[in-house]
Design a protein around this motif. Structure first.
Motif, PDB file in Angstrom:
ATOM      1  N   VAL A  36       5.089   3.999   2.501  1.00 22.63           N
ATOM      2  CA  VAL A  36       4.927   2.752   1.766  1.00 22.63           C
ATOM      3  C   VAL A  36       4.860   1.604   2.761  1.00 22.63           C
ATOM      4  O   VAL A  36       5.755   1.449   3.595  1.00 22.63           O
ATOM      5  N   MET A  37       3.782   0.821   2.703  1.00 20.82           N
ATOM      6  CA  MET A  37       3.637  -0.363   3.536  1.00 20.82           C
ATOM      7  C   MET A  37       4.083  -1.571   2.736  1.00 20.82           C
ATOM      8  O   MET A  37       3.643  -1.764   1.595  1.00 20.82           O
ATOM      9  N   LEU A  38       4.969  -2.405   3.336  1.00 16.46           N
ATOM     10  CA  LEU A  38       5.565  -3.514   2.609  1.00 16.46           C
ATOM     11  C   LEU A  38       5.458  -4.811   3.393  1.00 16.46           C
ATOM     12  O   LEU A  38       5.615  -4.822   4.622  1.00 16.46           O
ATOM     13  N   ALA A  39       5.178  -5.905   2.677  1.00 15.04           N
ATOM     14  CA  ALA A  39       5.196  -7.239   3.269  1.00 15.04           C
ATOM     15  C   ALA A  39       6.627  -7.755   3.237  1.00 15.04           C
ATOM     16  O   ALA A  39       7.307  -7.681   2.212  1.00 15.04           O
ATOM     17  N   THR A  40       7.102  -8.276   4.365  1.00 12.94           N
ATOM     18  CA  THR A  40       8.464  -8.785   4.479  1.00 12.94           C
ATOM     19  C   THR A  40       8.479 -10.294   4.236  1.00 12.94           C
ATOM     20  O   THR A  40       7.415 -10.926   4.121  1.00 12.94           O
ATOM     21  N   PRO A  41       9.686 -10.905   4.190  1.00  9.76           N
ATOM     22  CA  PRO A  41       9.735 -12.375   4.105  1.00  9.76           C
ATOM     23  C   PRO A  41       9.025 -13.064   5.261  1.00  9.76           C
ATOM     24  O   PRO A  41       8.633 -14.228   5.156  1.00  9.76           O
ATOM     25  N   GLY A  42       8.833 -12.325   6.370  1.00  7.24           N
ATOM     26  CA  GLY A  42       8.128 -12.903   7.519  1.00  7.24           C
ATOM     27  C   GLY A  42       6.622 -12.881   7.379  1.00  7.24           C
ATOM     28  O   GLY A  42       5.910 -13.499   8.169  1.00  7.24           O
ATOM     29  N   GLY A  43       6.091 -12.123   6.394  1.00  5.63           N
ATOM     30  CA  GLY A  43       4.648 -12.079   6.199  1.00  5.63           C
ATOM     31  C   GLY A  43       4.133 -10.668   6.028  1.00  5.63           C
ATOM     32  O   GLY A  43       4.899  -9.718   5.814  1.00  5.63           O
TER      33      GLY A  43
ATOM     34  N   ARG B 164       0.848  -1.198   0.000  1.00  5.69           N
ATOM     35  CA  ARG B 164       0.000   0.000   0.000  1.00  5.69           C
ATOM     36  C   ARG B 164       0.879   1.242   0.000  1.00  5.69           C
ATOM     37  O   ARG B 164       1.936   1.262   0.631  1.00  5.69           O
ATOM     38  N   VAL B 165       0.431   2.272  -0.704  1.00  7.85           N
ATOM     39  CA  VAL B 165       1.158   3.536  -0.769  1.00  7.85           C
ATOM     40  C   VAL B 165       0.220   4.651  -0.325  1.00  7.85           C
ATOM     41  O   VAL B 165      -0.910   4.762  -0.825  1.00  7.85           O
ATOM     42  N   VAL B 166       0.673   5.456   0.626  1.00  9.04           N
ATOM     43  CA  VAL B 166      -0.130   6.562   1.146  1.00  9.04           C
ATOM     44  C   VAL B 166       0.646   7.857   0.929  1.00  9.04           C
ATOM     45  O   VAL B 166       1.778   8.003   1.411  1.00  9.04           O
ATOM     46  N   THR B 167       0.052   8.793   0.206  1.00  7.13           N
ATOM     47  CA  THR B 167       0.688  10.092  -0.023  1.00  7.13           C
ATOM     48  C   THR B 167       0.263  11.062   1.063  1.00  7.13           C
ATOM     49  O   THR B 167      -0.926  11.356   1.214  1.00  7.13           O
ATOM     50  N   GLU B 168       1.237  11.541   1.825  1.00  6.95           N
ATOM     51  CA  GLU B 168       0.968  12.522   2.870  1.00  6.95           C
ATOM     52  C   GLU B 168       1.361  13.907   2.372  1.00  6.95           C
ATOM     53  O   GLU B 168       1.739  14.075   1.208  1.00  6.95           O
ATOM     54  N   ALA B 169       1.259  14.910   3.229  1.00 11.28           N
ATOM     55  CA  ALA B 169       1.463  16.287   2.785  1.00 11.28           C
ATOM     56  C   ALA B 169       2.829  16.498   2.140  1.00 11.28           C
ATOM     57  O   ALA B 169       2.942  17.121   1.080  1.00 11.28           O
ATOM     58  N   PHE B 170       3.886  15.965   2.763  1.00 13.61           N
ATOM     59  CA  PHE B 170       5.231  16.222   2.253  1.00 13.61           C
ATOM     60  C   PHE B 170       6.052  14.950   2.069  1.00 13.61           C
ATOM     61  O   PHE B 170       7.252  15.018   1.831  1.00 13.61           O
TER      62      PHE B 170
END
Length: 353
Positions: free
Chosen positions: A304-311, A294-300
């Motif tokens: 980025v939310m990322l899934a790791t090898p752990g899940g 998931r990507v969230v654009t904030e003011a400045f």
């Protein structure tokens, strides 16, 4: 002058166990989530609540000692407390509100005039609280407190009722006033940014228990416990296990990492701040391949939310924060190698009970 607090109080389901020292001319923050015991601690210091056991000592003067059965009344403690709503009397003018705090009636007029000038409130003497701005109300409340010549100043979340713009103005004014107060100052908040801007030292409270006080810089650069790390704003946490003196396994991220900081006894977690997570090209030490979720654009910036090898559940996710222009060059990628630099990893333990 210093304030030494070492008290316990049992509330049934909640037990307060607090120990810290606040120095003269120093702002000490009490940082913790709602309901952790911050405001109750202030009430104990002020004499509004009575601890079950312990001691409260101000510059060698005992305010409370359970063993010696000393428990000074609030009036004799010389402690001033600024409440969240400032607690000005609505039917009194600003000058009358300040005059209430003056102990010596013969000096009442002189004291009010001096404090009005000192707090830049000239021209507001005849106004009622509803006619004052938020900053003026706060300054009036502080002036009334200082009129009673307190030896300790305590602030209980003084910005909680203000909108963001007014809060910024009032905070700037308060910072200037605190610099002039000669005694210890206790500042209660759940806002880490307020601690960073206004405090020199901080004591974290977690479920009624205090942790060892540390400088504000230490809290953000090298928090010692899981709760301190979370309260300082760190979003990336993993369960961890020691492998060697400088290596851990990040159990939730599914990777082994080199760590620069000394690993504490009782290591259970590790963390890294989102703005220290770096996208890189290809595998290597302290790197892991992650999937963009998931990507969230904030003011400045871009988060980025990322899934790791752990899940991709709970602690297994990683959060990365980049300037928008940096993310724009990577936005088409669905997978990224991330580097977690050894000097940026925070080894953590649970608070000692």
């Amino acid at each position: 002058m210093s304030l030494v607090v070492d008290i316990k109080k049992d509330f049934g389901r909640f037990r307060l166990d607090v120990e810290f020292e606040a120095g003269s001319g120093e702002v000490t923050g009490l940082l913790g989530a709602s309901g952790c015991g911050k405001s109750v601690t202030l009430k104990c210091v002020a004499g509004i609540e009575k601890p079950d056991e312990g001691r409260i000592v101000l510059d060698g003067r005992v305010l409370f000692d359970s063993e010696r059965r000393i428990d000074l009344t609030p009036q004799r403690r010389r402690v001033g407390c600024l409440f969240q709503n400032y607690a000005l009397f609505p039917n009194m003018t600003l000058a009358q509100n300040i005059a209430v705090g003056v102990r010596d009636r013969a000096k009442r007029r002189e004291t009010v005039e001096r404090l009005v000038k000192s707090f830049y409130l000239e021209g507001c003497e005849g106004k009622y609280p509803r006619q004052l701005s938020g900053g003026q109300q706060q300054r009036a409340a502080l002036a009334r407190i200082l009129a009673s010549e307190p030896e300790v100043l305590m602030l209980d979340e003084p910005f909680s009722a203000l909108d963001s713009y007014l809060k910024w103005q009032v905070e700037l004014e308060l910072a200037e006033l605190l610099e002039r107060f000669p005694g210890p100052v206790l500042f209660v908040t759940h806002d880490r940014d307020e601690v960073r801007r206004l405090c020199g030292r901080v004591c974290v409270l977690d479920n009624g228990r205090s942790q060892a006080a540390q400088s504000v810089g230490e809290l953000f650069d090298s928090p010692r416990t899981l709760s301190a790390c979370l309260l300082s704003g760190c979003k990336n946490i993993t369960r961890a296990r020691r492998v060697s003196e400088k290596r851990i396994v990040a159990l939730d991220w599914g990777v082994e990492l080199e760590v620069e900081q000394e690993l504490p006894e009782g290591l259970e977690y590790a963390g890294i701040r989102a703005h220290f997570v770096e996208p890189v090209e290809g595998p290597g030490p302290n790197r892991l391949l992650c999937r963009v979720e998931r990507v969230v654009t904030e003011a400045f910036s871009t988060v980025v939310m990322l899934a790791t090898p752990g899940g991709s559940e709970g602690y297994s996710r990683l959060r990365m924060e980049l300037p928008q222009e940096r993310w724009a060059a990577l936005a088409r990628r669905r997978e990224l190698y991330l580097e977690l630099a050894p000097e940026r990893i925070l080894p953590l333990r649970r608070p000692r009970r």
